[in-house]
Design an enzyme around this catalytic site. Structure first.
Site, PDB file in Angstrom:
ATOM      1  N   HIS A 108     -14.269 -24.475  -8.297  1.00 47.27           N
ATOM      2  CA  HIS A 108     -13.732 -23.679  -7.191  1.00 47.27           C
ATOM      3  C   HIS A 108     -13.949 -22.206  -7.516  1.00 47.27           C
ATOM      4  O   HIS A 108     -13.407 -21.671  -8.485  1.00 47.27           O
ATOM      5  CB  HIS A 108     -12.250 -23.975  -6.973  1.00 47.27           C
ATOM      6  CG  HIS A 108     -12.006 -25.325  -6.362  1.00 47.27           C
ATOM      7  ND1 HIS A 108     -10.844 -26.038  -6.530  1.00 47.27           N
ATOM      8  CD2 HIS A 108     -12.797 -26.094  -5.569  1.00 47.27           C
ATOM      9  CE1 HIS A 108     -10.919 -27.182  -5.873  1.00 47.27           C
ATOM     10  NE2 HIS A 108     -12.103 -27.235  -5.278  1.00 47.27           N
ATOM     11  N   ALA A 109     -14.733 -21.543  -6.682  1.00 47.27           N
ATOM     12  CA  ALA A 109     -15.278 -20.232  -7.015  1.00 47.27           C
ATOM     13  C   ALA A 109     -14.214 -19.168  -7.268  1.00 47.27           C
ATOM     14  O   ALA A 109     -14.365 -18.325  -8.150  1.00 47.27           O
ATOM     15  CB  ALA A 109     -16.209 -19.780  -5.881  1.00 47.27           C
ATOM     16  N   GLU A 117     -11.322 -19.260  -8.528  1.00 44.85           N
ATOM     17  CA  GLU A 117     -10.381 -19.488  -9.622  1.00 44.85           C
ATOM     18  C   GLU A 117     -10.914 -18.880 -10.913  1.00 44.85           C
ATOM     19  O   GLU A 117     -11.227 -19.567 -11.880  1.00 44.85           O
ATOM     20  CB  GLU A 117     -10.111 -20.992  -9.741  1.00 44.85           C
ATOM     21  CG  GLU A 117      -9.489 -21.558  -8.466  1.00 44.85           C
ATOM     22  CD  GLU A 117      -9.353 -23.076  -8.452  1.00 44.85           C
ATOM     23  OE1 GLU A 117      -9.657 -23.714  -9.487  1.00 44.85           O
ATOM     24  OE2 GLU A 117      -8.951 -23.623  -7.410  1.00 44.85           O
ATOM     25  N   ARG A 176     -14.100 -20.418  -1.965  1.00 43.90           N
ATOM     26  CA  ARG A 176     -13.723 -21.572  -2.791  1.00 43.90           C
ATOM     27  C   ARG A 176     -14.887 -22.523  -3.055  1.00 43.90           C
ATOM     28  O   ARG A 176     -14.983 -23.109  -4.133  1.00 43.90           O
ATOM     29  CB  ARG A 176     -12.593 -22.319  -2.066  1.00 43.90           C
ATOM     30  CG  ARG A 176     -12.235 -23.700  -2.587  1.00 43.90           C
ATOM     31  CD  ARG A 176     -11.199 -24.324  -1.656  1.00 43.90           C
ATOM     32  NE  ARG A 176     -10.974 -25.738  -1.897  1.00 43.90           N
ATOM     33  CZ  ARG A 176      -9.985 -26.231  -2.620  1.00 43.90           C
ATOM     34  NH1 ARG A 176      -9.132 -25.412  -3.222  1.00 43.90           N
ATOM     35  NH2 ARG A 176      -9.816 -27.527  -2.769  1.00 43.90           N
ATOM     36  N   HIS A 234      -8.665 -25.551 -13.640  1.00 44.15           N
ATOM     37  CA  HIS A 234      -8.501 -24.965 -12.309  1.00 44.15           C
ATOM     38  C   HIS A 234      -7.374 -23.934 -12.365  1.00 44.15           C
ATOM     39  O   HIS A 234      -6.669 -23.811 -13.364  1.00 44.15           O
ATOM     40  CB  HIS A 234      -8.144 -26.036 -11.283  1.00 44.15           C
ATOM     41  CG  HIS A 234      -9.263 -26.965 -10.937  1.00 44.15           C
ATOM     42  ND1 HIS A 234      -9.898 -26.945  -9.715  1.00 44.15           N
ATOM     43  CD2 HIS A 234      -9.851 -27.959 -11.647  1.00 44.15           C
ATOM     44  CE1 HIS A 234     -10.840 -27.875  -9.691  1.00 44.15           C
ATOM     45  NE2 HIS A 234     -10.826 -28.511 -10.850  1.00 44.15           N
ATOM     46  N   TYR A 283      -4.237 -22.440  -9.363  1.00 46.21           N
ATOM     47  CA  TYR A 283      -3.230 -22.100 -10.341  1.00 46.21           C
ATOM     48  C   TYR A 283      -1.992 -22.937 -10.076  1.00 46.21           C
ATOM     49  O   TYR A 283      -1.916 -23.652  -9.072  1.00 46.21           O
ATOM     50  CB  TYR A 283      -2.900 -20.588 -10.267  1.00 46.21           C
ATOM     51  CG  TYR A 283      -2.151 -20.147  -9.027  1.00 46.21           C
ATOM     52  CD1 TYR A 283      -0.762 -19.934  -9.078  1.00 46.21           C
ATOM     53  CD2 TYR A 283      -2.795 -19.965  -7.813  1.00 46.21           C
ATOM     54  CE1 TYR A 283      -0.070 -19.522  -7.963  1.00 46.21           C
ATOM     55  CE2 TYR A 283      -2.099 -19.560  -6.693  1.00 46.21           C
ATOM     56  CZ  TYR A 283      -0.740 -19.345  -6.768  1.00 46.21           C
ATOM     57  OH  TYR A 283      -0.041 -18.961  -5.656  1.00 46.21           O
ATOM     58  N   GLU A 287      -4.106 -27.096 -14.116  1.00 42.34           N
ATOM     59  CA  GLU A 287      -3.955 -25.943 -13.241  1.00 42.34           C
ATOM     60  C   GLU A 287      -3.276 -24.828 -14.035  1.00 42.34           C
ATOM     61  O   GLU A 287      -2.099 -24.912 -14.378  1.00 42.34           O
ATOM     62  CB  GLU A 287      -3.124 -26.297 -12.006  1.00 42.34           C
ATOM     63  CG  GLU A 287      -3.759 -27.341 -11.100  1.00 42.34           C
ATOM     64  CD  GLU A 287      -4.775 -26.731 -10.127  1.00 42.34           C
ATOM     65  OE1 GLU A 287      -4.952 -25.495 -10.159  1.00 42.34           O
ATOM     66  OE2 GLU A 287      -5.362 -27.500  -9.341  1.00 42.34           O
TER      67      GLU A 287
END
Length: 429
Positions: free
Chosen positions: A192-193, A195, A247, A316, A318, A391
């Site tokens: 996921h871009a 993050e 994302r 990942h 958050y 996360e």
């Protein structure tokens, strides 16, 4: 009739219909500016409110839910465009959902401290006060490979849609360097871009295992590490240059839409619950499973390591969660107890070190159902017995925007948990 989450379906449909009529569309056109976007905190005080917010998340693509879990008493966080804010607050009031404004203008927050043109020299070591660009990551790991050629190698496991190399770092103790049958710990980050803290953590993990390997002999003695620090380089660079909260990947996906959610693209219960078939949606699963070169690269590496890989960890942000299968159902898989023991070891180590509390459990039962994820695929198809998603902490009210001043704190804390989990896995071998 009730929705899958238990809210009367007619009520949800009526409220969402009113909401869509007020905003005039069901999705927000991708914008390079977040001027006037507000981040709200929404308190979920009962199960009906939890279920309602989940239905709202699934029904309205224009609301960007940064954080939403299934725990009564928890706080959801939602980024709302200017044109939708009045109707969004009316909708919350209709359900007696308490809410407050956390960020009055995300456009100002995102630009005030994250972007810098200063280039990092690989010879200066890994900086912990700056989010690296893709090329800086590649330069750094290649410089490490040259310097520590007896300890690590860098290979290309695929290319992104735009032709960027997807690098994998393999680390093993020099004493066992020629032992290609060692159990493997596989870590990936950045599918996921937006993050950014996840690739930063993967880079720190590489740095610690290599540059401070003498302090981590127990992590290297019986384990081989394969780390993919940036799975989605196209999306990551796009989030740096054009749209901070991008994302997905960047391959064209239908008319005027781009990108696929890589963590809905794996071929295990693909295109089922928690994924969208709308090409512009944030959770678009793609026109077919493994449509993306980025997810195919991880698939091929997992299958290459089948039988050897004992621990798969996807980083990942958050929320401070340690999540394990299943993501497609609330049922728990056979063997979940062993995964839970490993996750609990990581959570306890972090709590002891810093006081940060991680929530541990299956993805569906802690957060929500989301089929087609990498951890489910690693567990069910690639045969990895310990598979989970981590996360990481966010940036306080800034969520995906931890300021550079917090990078060191986040990556060092996370390393404590990864270290504890890897040692717990090694004990079970």
């Amino acid at each position: 009739m009730k929705s899958q989450t238990g809210v009367p379906q007619g009520a949800v449909v009526r409220l969402v219909t009113v909401f869509l009529a007020l905003i005039g569309c069901c999705a927000v056109t991708a914008s390079h500016s977040y001027r006037g976007y507000k981040l709200y905190s929404v308190q979920q005080n009962n199960q009906q409110q939890v279920d309602f917010l989940r239905d709202l998340q699934q029904s309205v693509d224009g609301l960007d839910f940064w954080k939403l879990d299934r725990l009564v008493g928890s706080e959801a966080r939602v980024l709302v465009p200017p044109t939708e804010q009045d109707s969004f607050k009316l909708l919350l009031d209709s359900q007696q959902l308490r809410h407050r404004e956390l960020i009055p203008d995300f456009g100002r927050v995102q630009n005030e401290h994250l972007f810098t043109s200063k280039r990092v020299s690989p010879s200066t070591g890994l900086p912990l006060n700056k989010y690296l660009r893709y090329n800086e990551m590649v330069d750094y790991i290649n410089s490490l490979a040259r310097k520590y050629s007896d300890l690590m190698t860098v290979s290309e496991i695929g290319k992104s849609h735009e032709g960027r190399s997807i690098p994998a770092v393999t680390i093993r103790s020099p004493a066992t360097y020629r032992n290609h049958s060692q159990p493997v710990v596989f870590v990936d980050a950045g599918i996921h871009a937006r993050e950014w803290a996840a690739p930063a953590t993967a880079m720190y993990l590489i740095s610690e295992l290599v540059e401070n390997g003498a302090q981590h002999k127990d992590l290297l003695a019986g384990l081989t590490w394969v780390i993919v620090p940036i799975v989605n380089p196209d999306g990551y660079e796009y989030s740096r240059e054009r749209e901070r909260l991008w994302r997905k990947t960047r391959r064209p996906a239908g008319r005027n839409c781009f990108g696929i959610d890589g963590n809905r693209n794996y071929d295990f219960h693909w295109a089922e619950v928690g994924a969208s078939d709308a090409p512009c949606a944030e959770t678009y699963h793609g026109e077919k499973s493994f449509s993306e070169p980025e997810t195919r690269a991880i698939r091929d590496e997992l299958l290459r390591l089948k039988g050897r890989c004992k621990f798969y960890l996807s980083l990942h942000t958050y929320g401070e969660y340690l999540l394990y299968p299943w993501g497609w159902t609330s049922d728990l898989p056979e063997g979940w107890e062993k995964i839970d023991e490993v996750a609990q070891a990581g959570a306890q180590a972090i709590r002891d070190a810093t006081g940060t509390v991680y929530t541990v459990g299956s993805s569906t039962n802690v957060l929500y159902a989301a089929a087609g994820g990498s951890d489910d695929y690693a567990f069910a198809v690639a045969g990895v017995p310990i598979s989970m998603t981590m996360e990481l902490p966010g940036g306080g009210s800034a969520g995906f925007n931890p300021p550079p001043s917090r990078i060191e704190e986040i990556v060092k804390e996370t390393f404590v948990g990864i270290r504890a989990m890897a040692l717990e896995v090694a004990k079970k071998l």
